[in-house]
Design a protein around this motif. Structure first.
Motif, PDB file in Angstrom:
ATOM      1  N   HIS A  35     -39.740  48.559  99.649  1.00  0.00           N
ATOM      2  CA  HIS A  35     -38.571  47.818  99.158  1.00  0.00           C
ATOM      3  C   HIS A  35     -37.340  48.730  99.076  1.00  0.00           C
ATOM      4  O   HIS A  35     -36.788  48.943  97.995  1.00  0.00           O
ATOM      5  CB  HIS A  35     -38.876  47.218  97.785  1.00  0.00           C
ATOM      6  N   PRO A  36     -36.910  49.286 100.185  1.00  0.00           N
ATOM      7  CA  PRO A  36     -35.781  50.240 100.155  1.00  0.00           C
ATOM      8  C   PRO A  36     -34.465  49.635  99.684  1.00  0.00           C
ATOM      9  O   PRO A  36     -33.581  50.367  99.245  1.00  0.00           O
ATOM     10  CB  PRO A  36     -35.688  50.713 101.614  1.00  0.00           C
ATOM     11  N   ASP A  37     -34.343  48.306  99.777  1.00  0.00           N
ATOM     12  CA  ASP A  37     -33.098  47.648  99.387  1.00  0.00           C
ATOM     13  C   ASP A  37     -33.209  46.927  98.041  1.00  0.00           C
ATOM     14  O   ASP A  37     -32.305  46.161  97.682  1.00  0.00           O
ATOM     15  CB  ASP A  37     -32.682  46.643 100.465  1.00  0.00           C
ATOM     16  N   HIS A  38     -34.283  47.160  97.336  1.00  0.00           N
ATOM     17  CA  HIS A  38     -34.451  46.515  96.035  1.00  0.00           C
ATOM     18  C   HIS A  38     -33.356  46.997  95.080  1.00  0.00           C
ATOM     19  O   HIS A  38     -33.003  48.190  95.078  1.00  0.00           O
ATOM     20  CB  HIS A  38     -35.827  46.849  95.454  1.00  0.00           C
ATOM     21  N   PRO A  39     -32.790  46.116  94.264  1.00  0.00           N
ATOM     22  CA  PRO A  39     -31.693  46.531  93.365  1.00  0.00           C
ATOM     23  C   PRO A  39     -32.092  47.594  92.336  1.00  0.00           C
ATOM     24  O   PRO A  39     -31.216  48.248  91.772  1.00  0.00           O
ATOM     25  CB  PRO A  39     -31.287  45.220  92.666  1.00  0.00           C
ATOM     26  N   ARG A  92     -28.307  59.450  97.240  1.00  0.00           N
ATOM     27  CA  ARG A  92     -28.358  58.058  97.660  1.00  0.00           C
ATOM     28  C   ARG A  92     -27.652  57.125  96.680  1.00  0.00           C
ATOM     29  O   ARG A  92     -27.056  56.127  97.085  1.00  0.00           O
ATOM     30  CB  ARG A  92     -29.814  57.617  97.830  1.00  0.00           C
TER      31      ARG A  92
END
Length: 273
Positions: free
Chosen positions: A108-112, A162
Protein backbone atom coordinates in the motif's frame (compact mmCIF):
# COMPACT_ATOMS: atom_id res chain seq x y z
CA UNK A 1 -46.24 -62.79 13.80
CA UNK A 2 -48.50 -59.85 12.97
CA UNK A 3 -46.83 -56.58 12.03
CA UNK A 4 -48.33 -53.32 13.21
CA UNK A 5 -48.46 -51.53 9.86
CA UNK A 6 -50.00 -48.42 11.36
CA UNK A 7 -47.04 -47.99 13.75
CA UNK A 8 -44.58 -48.60 10.96
CA UNK A 9 -46.18 -45.97 8.74
CA UNK A 10 -46.15 -43.51 11.63
CA UNK A 11 -42.45 -44.10 12.33
CA UNK A 12 -41.66 -43.64 8.64
CA UNK A 13 -43.55 -40.36 8.50
CA UNK A 14 -41.74 -39.06 11.59
CA UNK A 15 -38.36 -39.96 10.10
CA UNK A 16 -39.21 -38.21 6.86
CA UNK A 17 -40.35 -35.13 8.73
CA UNK A 18 -37.11 -35.08 10.70
CA UNK A 19 -35.03 -35.38 7.51
CA UNK A 20 -36.96 -32.58 5.85
CA UNK A 21 -36.49 -30.37 8.89
CA UNK A 22 -32.80 -31.14 8.86
CA UNK A 23 -32.57 -30.21 5.20
CA UNK A 24 -34.45 -27.01 5.93
CA UNK A 25 -32.05 -26.15 8.77
CA UNK A 26 -29.03 -26.94 6.62
CA UNK A 27 -30.34 -24.69 3.88
CA UNK A 28 -30.95 -21.92 6.38
CA UNK A 29 -27.46 -22.41 7.85
CA UNK A 30 -25.93 -22.26 4.38
CA UNK A 31 -27.70 -18.96 3.76
CA UNK A 32 -26.42 -17.55 7.05
CA UNK A 33 -22.93 -18.73 6.17
CA UNK A 34 -23.03 -16.70 2.97
CA UNK A 35 -23.51 -13.47 4.91
CA UNK A 36 -21.39 -14.49 7.93
CA UNK A 37 -17.93 -13.45 6.64
CA UNK A 38 -18.75 -9.72 6.62
CA UNK A 39 -20.20 -9.94 10.11
CA UNK A 40 -17.25 -11.99 11.36
CA UNK A 41 -14.70 -9.59 9.89
CA UNK A 42 -16.33 -6.57 11.47
CA UNK A 43 -16.70 -8.35 14.78
CA UNK A 44 -13.06 -9.38 14.76
CA UNK A 45 -12.00 -5.85 13.97
CA UNK A 46 -14.13 -4.32 16.70
CA UNK A 47 -12.82 -6.86 19.20
CA UNK A 48 -9.27 -6.12 18.11
CA UNK A 49 -9.78 -2.35 18.40
CA UNK A 50 -11.34 -2.69 21.85
CA UNK A 51 -8.49 -4.90 23.05
CA UNK A 52 -5.97 -2.45 21.61
CA UNK A 53 -7.56 0.50 23.40
CA UNK A 54 -7.64 -1.52 26.65
CA UNK A 55 -3.96 -2.43 26.32
CA UNK A 56 -4.77 -6.13 25.87
CA UNK A 57 -2.19 -6.56 23.14
CA UNK A 58 -2.23 -10.36 23.01
CA UNK A 59 -5.98 -10.37 22.37
CA UNK A 60 -5.61 -7.56 19.85
CA UNK A 61 -2.85 -9.52 18.14
CA UNK A 62 -5.02 -12.62 17.79
CA UNK A 63 -7.98 -10.71 16.38
CA UNK A 64 -5.97 -8.63 13.92
CA UNK A 65 -3.92 -11.60 12.72
CA UNK A 66 -7.20 -13.46 12.13
CA UNK A 67 -8.40 -10.62 9.89
CA UNK A 68 -5.11 -10.56 8.03
CA UNK A 69 -5.29 -14.32 7.45
CA UNK A 70 -9.01 -14.84 6.78
CA UNK A 71 -9.99 -11.53 5.17
CA UNK A 72 -6.86 -10.20 3.41
CA UNK A 73 -9.02 -8.21 0.98
CA UNK A 74 -11.81 -7.26 3.38
CA UNK A 75 -13.05 -3.78 4.19
CA UNK A 76 -10.98 -3.56 7.38
CA UNK A 77 -7.90 -5.42 6.06
CA UNK A 78 -5.64 -2.42 5.44
CA UNK A 79 -6.40 -0.75 8.75
CA UNK A 80 -5.99 -4.06 10.55
CA UNK A 81 -2.58 -4.55 8.92
CA UNK A 82 -1.52 -1.08 9.98
CA UNK A 83 -2.66 -1.62 13.57
CA UNK A 84 -1.01 -5.04 13.60
CA UNK A 85 2.37 -3.33 13.15
CA UNK A 86 1.71 -1.30 16.29
CA UNK A 87 0.62 -4.39 18.24
CA UNK A 88 3.80 -6.25 17.28
CA UNK A 89 5.75 -3.20 18.40
CA UNK A 90 3.97 -2.98 21.76
CA UNK A 91 4.50 -6.70 22.33
CA UNK A 92 8.24 -6.28 21.78
CA UNK A 93 8.22 -8.35 18.58
CA UNK A 94 10.61 -6.01 16.80
CA UNK A 95 11.37 -8.21 13.79
CA UNK A 96 7.69 -9.01 13.24
CA UNK A 97 6.89 -5.31 13.46
CA UNK A 98 9.53 -4.46 10.87
CA UNK A 99 8.39 -7.26 8.57
CA UNK A 100 4.74 -6.22 8.86
CA UNK A 101 5.66 -2.57 8.21
CA UNK A 102 7.73 -3.47 5.15
CA UNK A 103 4.88 -5.59 3.83
CA UNK A 104 2.38 -2.78 4.33
CA UNK A 105 4.66 -0.29 2.58
CA UNK A 106 5.09 -2.70 -0.35
CA UNK A 107 1.38 -3.48 -0.69
CA UNK A 108 0.00 0.00 0.00
CA UNK A 109 2.61 2.60 -1.03
CA UNK A 110 -0.08 5.25 -1.58
CA UNK A 111 -2.01 4.66 1.62
CA UNK A 112 -2.64 7.97 3.47
CA UNK A 113 -1.03 6.53 6.62
CA UNK A 114 1.95 4.81 5.01
CA UNK A 115 4.26 7.33 6.72
CA UNK A 116 3.15 5.79 10.01
CA UNK A 117 4.37 2.40 8.76
CA UNK A 118 7.78 3.92 7.96
CA UNK A 119 7.90 5.49 11.41
CA UNK A 120 6.97 2.30 13.26
CA UNK A 121 9.52 0.35 11.23
CA UNK A 122 12.20 2.75 12.38
CA UNK A 123 11.03 2.62 15.99
CA UNK A 124 11.13 -1.18 15.94
CA UNK A 125 14.75 -1.11 14.76
CA UNK A 126 15.53 1.54 17.37
CA UNK A 127 14.16 -0.69 20.12
CA UNK A 128 15.81 -3.80 18.69
CA UNK A 129 19.15 -2.07 19.24
CA UNK A 130 18.16 -1.47 22.88
CA UNK A 131 19.16 2.20 22.81
CA UNK A 132 18.84 3.34 26.40
CA UNK A 133 20.95 6.31 27.46
CA UNK A 134 19.80 5.81 31.05
CA UNK A 135 21.37 2.35 31.23
CA UNK A 136 24.27 2.48 28.76
CA UNK A 137 26.79 5.10 27.79
CA UNK A 138 27.01 5.99 24.11
CA UNK A 139 30.53 4.55 23.92
CA UNK A 140 29.25 1.22 25.26
CA UNK A 141 26.45 1.05 22.70
CA UNK A 142 28.85 2.05 19.93
CA UNK A 143 30.90 -1.10 20.56
CA UNK A 144 27.91 -3.33 19.83
CA UNK A 145 26.78 -4.73 16.48
CA UNK A 146 25.33 -1.68 14.69
CA UNK A 147 22.99 -3.64 12.42
CA UNK A 148 19.78 -2.47 14.09
CA UNK A 149 21.26 1.03 14.42
CA UNK A 150 21.83 1.24 10.67
CA UNK A 151 18.32 -0.07 10.00
CA UNK A 152 16.77 2.59 12.22
CA UNK A 153 18.92 5.31 10.66
CA UNK A 154 17.89 4.20 7.17
CA UNK A 155 14.21 3.94 8.07
CA UNK A 156 14.02 7.37 9.68
CA UNK A 157 16.05 8.92 6.86
CA UNK A 158 13.68 7.45 4.28
CA UNK A 159 10.70 8.74 6.23
CA UNK A 160 11.85 12.35 6.27
CA UNK A 161 12.93 12.19 2.63
CA UNK A 162 9.61 10.82 1.41
CA UNK A 163 7.36 12.63 3.87
CA UNK A 164 9.13 15.77 5.09
CA UNK A 165 5.84 17.21 6.34
CA UNK A 166 4.70 14.09 8.16
CA UNK A 167 3.74 14.51 11.80
CA UNK A 168 6.32 11.83 12.58
CA UNK A 169 9.23 13.53 10.79
CA UNK A 170 10.26 15.93 13.61
CA UNK A 171 10.78 13.03 16.01
CA UNK A 172 12.57 11.05 13.29
CA UNK A 173 14.97 13.95 12.72
CA UNK A 174 15.89 14.07 16.41
CA UNK A 175 16.51 10.35 16.48
CA UNK A 176 18.66 10.58 13.34
CA UNK A 177 21.02 13.00 15.09
CA UNK A 178 21.58 10.50 17.88
CA UNK A 179 21.90 7.55 15.50
CA UNK A 180 24.30 9.41 13.25
CA UNK A 181 26.63 10.14 16.15
CA UNK A 182 26.35 6.56 17.33
CA UNK A 183 27.21 5.09 13.94
CA UNK A 184 30.12 7.48 13.50
CA UNK A 185 31.44 6.55 16.93
CA UNK A 186 31.18 2.88 16.07
CA UNK A 187 33.23 3.40 12.91
CA UNK A 188 35.91 5.14 14.95
CA UNK A 189 35.96 2.26 17.43
CA UNK A 190 36.73 -0.03 14.50
CA UNK A 191 39.31 2.42 13.13
CA UNK A 192 41.05 2.54 16.52
CA UNK A 193 41.21 -1.26 16.47
CA UNK A 194 42.86 -1.14 13.05
CA UNK A 195 45.40 1.40 14.28
CA UNK A 196 46.36 -0.83 17.19
CA UNK A 197 46.81 -3.73 14.78
CA UNK A 198 48.89 -1.66 12.37
CA UNK A 199 46.25 -1.82 9.62
CA UNK A 200 46.72 1.84 8.76
CA UNK A 201 45.04 1.87 5.35
CA UNK A 202 41.89 0.30 6.83
CA UNK A 203 41.93 2.90 9.60
CA UNK A 204 42.22 5.75 7.08
CA UNK A 205 39.33 4.31 5.09
CA UNK A 206 37.14 4.16 8.19
CA UNK A 207 37.94 7.76 9.04
CA UNK A 208 37.17 8.83 5.49
CA UNK A 209 33.87 6.90 5.63
CA UNK A 210 32.77 8.82 8.72
CA UNK A 211 33.54 12.18 7.11
CA UNK A 212 31.78 11.33 3.85
CA UNK A 213 28.71 9.60 5.26
CA UNK A 214 28.18 11.39 8.58
CA UNK A 215 29.55 14.89 7.93
CA UNK A 216 27.38 16.42 10.66
CA UNK A 217 28.36 13.92 13.34
CA UNK A 218 30.30 15.07 16.37
CA UNK A 219 32.98 12.47 15.62
CA UNK A 220 34.12 13.89 12.28
CA UNK A 221 36.99 15.75 13.97
CA UNK A 222 38.14 12.57 15.65
CA UNK A 223 37.92 10.90 12.25
CA UNK A 224 40.45 13.44 10.96
CA UNK A 225 42.76 12.55 13.84
CA UNK A 226 42.45 8.87 12.96
CA UNK A 227 43.37 9.68 9.38
CA UNK A 228 46.44 11.65 10.47
CA UNK A 229 47.71 8.70 12.45
CA UNK A 230 46.87 6.29 9.65
CA UNK A 231 48.71 8.35 7.05
CA UNK A 232 51.74 8.54 9.29
CA UNK A 233 51.67 4.80 9.73
CA UNK A 234 51.69 4.46 5.95
CA UNK A 235 54.59 6.89 5.65
CA UNK A 236 52.44 9.41 3.81
CA UNK A 237 53.71 12.44 5.72
CA UNK A 238 52.41 15.03 3.27
CA UNK A 239 48.86 13.69 3.42
CA UNK A 240 49.12 13.50 7.19
CA UNK A 241 50.28 17.12 7.35
CA UNK A 242 47.39 18.30 5.15
CA UNK A 243 44.83 16.40 7.21
CA UNK A 244 46.28 17.70 10.45
CA UNK A 245 45.97 21.26 9.13
CA UNK A 246 42.28 20.66 8.42
CA UNK A 247 41.82 19.27 11.93
CA UNK A 248 43.53 22.26 13.55
CA UNK A 249 41.47 24.68 11.46
CA UNK A 250 38.13 23.03 12.28
CA UNK A 251 38.73 21.86 15.84
CA UNK A 252 41.75 23.51 17.47
CA UNK A 253 40.61 22.25 20.87
CA UNK A 254 40.43 18.60 19.86
CA UNK A 255 41.71 16.25 22.55
CA UNK A 256 44.15 14.75 20.06
CA UNK A 257 45.87 18.14 19.83
CA UNK A 258 46.31 18.85 23.52
CA UNK A 259 48.26 16.74 25.91
CA UNK A 260 48.26 13.67 23.73
CA UNK A 261 50.40 12.63 20.79
CA UNK A 262 49.27 10.60 17.82
CA UNK A 263 50.23 6.97 18.24
CA UNK A 264 52.27 5.11 17.29
CA UNK A 265 54.89 7.61 15.98
CA UNK A 266 54.15 10.79 17.95
CA UNK A 267 53.24 12.38 14.68
CA UNK A 268 51.80 15.51 16.24
CA UNK A 269 55.19 16.92 17.13
CA UNK A 270 56.78 15.58 13.97
CA UNK A 271 54.21 17.14 11.67
CA UNK A 272 54.30 20.49 13.38
CA UNK A 273 58.04 20.66 13.30
Amino acid sequence: MRVNTTGTRLATMLMATTLLAGCSLLTSSDKDEESAPDIQEQQLYEQGRTALEDGSYITALNRLEAIDTRFPFGETAQQAQLELIYVYFKNGDWEDARAAASRFIRLHPDHPQVDYAYYLRGLAAWQAGRFSLERLRVIDIAKRDPGATRDAYGDFSELIQRFPNSQYSPDARQRIIYLRNLLAQHELEVADFYLRKGAYLAAVNRGQWVIENYPQADSTRDALAVMVEGYMGLGMDERARETLAVLIQNDPGNDQLKGRTFNPRHVKGKLRG
